[in-house]
Design a protein around this motif. Structure first.
Motif, short mmCIF file in Angstrom:
data_model
loop_
_atom_site.label_atom_id
_atom_site.label_comp_id
_atom_site.label_asym_id
_atom_site.label_seq_id
_atom_site.Cartn_x
_atom_site.Cartn_y
_atom_site.Cartn_z
N MET A 138 5.20 2.46 9.54
CA MET A 138 5.92 1.38 8.91
C MET A 138 5.12 0.90 7.70
O MET A 138 3.91 0.72 7.79
CB MET A 138 6.09 0.24 9.91
N PRO A 139 5.78 0.73 6.56
CA PRO A 139 5.05 0.33 5.36
C PRO A 139 4.51 -1.10 5.46
O PRO A 139 5.09 -1.95 6.11
CB PRO A 139 6.10 0.43 4.24
N LEU A 140 3.40 -1.30 4.83
CA LEU A 140 2.81 -2.63 4.74
C LEU A 140 3.69 -3.49 3.85
O LEU A 140 4.29 -2.99 2.90
CB LEU A 140 1.43 -2.50 4.09
N ARG A 141 3.77 -4.76 4.15
CA ARG A 141 4.51 -5.67 3.29
C ARG A 141 3.73 -5.89 2.00
O ARG A 141 2.51 -5.82 1.97
CB ARG A 141 4.72 -7.01 3.99
N TRP A 142 4.47 -6.16 0.93
CA TRP A 142 3.89 -6.39 -0.40
C TRP A 142 2.77 -7.42 -0.35
O TRP A 142 1.66 -7.17 -0.80
CB TRP A 142 5.00 -6.84 -1.36
N ASP A 143 3.07 -8.59 0.20
CA ASP A 143 2.09 -9.66 0.19
C ASP A 143 0.87 -9.33 1.06
O ASP A 143 -0.25 -9.67 0.71
CB ASP A 143 2.71 -11.00 0.59
N ALA A 144 1.06 -8.64 2.16
CA ALA A 144 -0.07 -8.27 3.03
C ALA A 144 -0.99 -7.28 2.31
O ALA A 144 -2.22 -7.42 2.35
CB ALA A 144 0.43 -7.67 4.33
N PHE A 145 -0.40 -6.28 1.65
CA PHE A 145 -1.20 -5.29 0.92
C PHE A 145 -1.95 -5.98 -0.21
O PHE A 145 -3.17 -5.80 -0.38
CB PHE A 145 -0.28 -4.19 0.37
N LEU A 146 -1.24 -6.78 -1.00
CA LEU A 146 -1.85 -7.44 -2.15
C LEU A 146 -2.92 -8.44 -1.72
O LEU A 146 -3.97 -8.54 -2.36
CB LEU A 146 -0.77 -8.13 -2.98
#
Length: 134
Positions: free
Chosen positions: A1-9
């Motif tokens: 499952m892809p990481l969420r934008w805000d979590a990655f950033l």
């Protein structure tokens, strides 16, 4: 499952000790664009599937490296793409982005990514291989 934008950033921002999300995003876009130019096939697609969509698109950009960059040249290229960067700050940017990317990818995929890259990238990903010294 892809990481969420805000979590990655947020992870890149914390690891890179950036003052703003914009700085973390700029580093992520440059490093992932350069990395994507060096990956091919299933490995590239699998990594893209584990990243937030906007960063996956950067990774999948049709940019292709004419030849694989050594880790040193990858650092120099990153410095050239980030306004005001030096090789030292680019190394910091690369470490923040690639260590976050490796965490999102997991151990198996990260190992397969490293197999597609010239020797020495394990250090840039924050995963030095036993028995290998720069």
């Amino acid at each position: 499952m892809p990481l969420r934008w805000d979590a990655f950033l947020d992870e890149v921002r914390e690891r890179g000790e950036y003052d703003t999300p914009h700085e973390a995003e700029r580093a992520a876009r440059v490093v992932l664009a350069l990395l994507g130019a060096h990956l091919v096939g299933e490995v590239r697609a699998e990594l893209a599937a584990r990243l937030p969509e906007a960063f996956a698109l950067v990774l999948l950009n049709p940019l292709q490296a004419a030849e694989p960059l050594s880790p040193d040249r990858f650092v120099r290229a990153t410095a050239a793409w980030i306004e005001g960067a030096t090789e030292t700050t680019a190394l910091w940017d690369i470490g923040a982005v690639l260590s976050t990317t490796a965490e999102a990818a997991g151990d198996d995929l990260t190992e397969r990514i490293l197999l597609q890259l010239p020797p020495g990238y394990d250090i840039l990903f924050g995963r030095p291989q036993p028995g290998r010294r720069p």
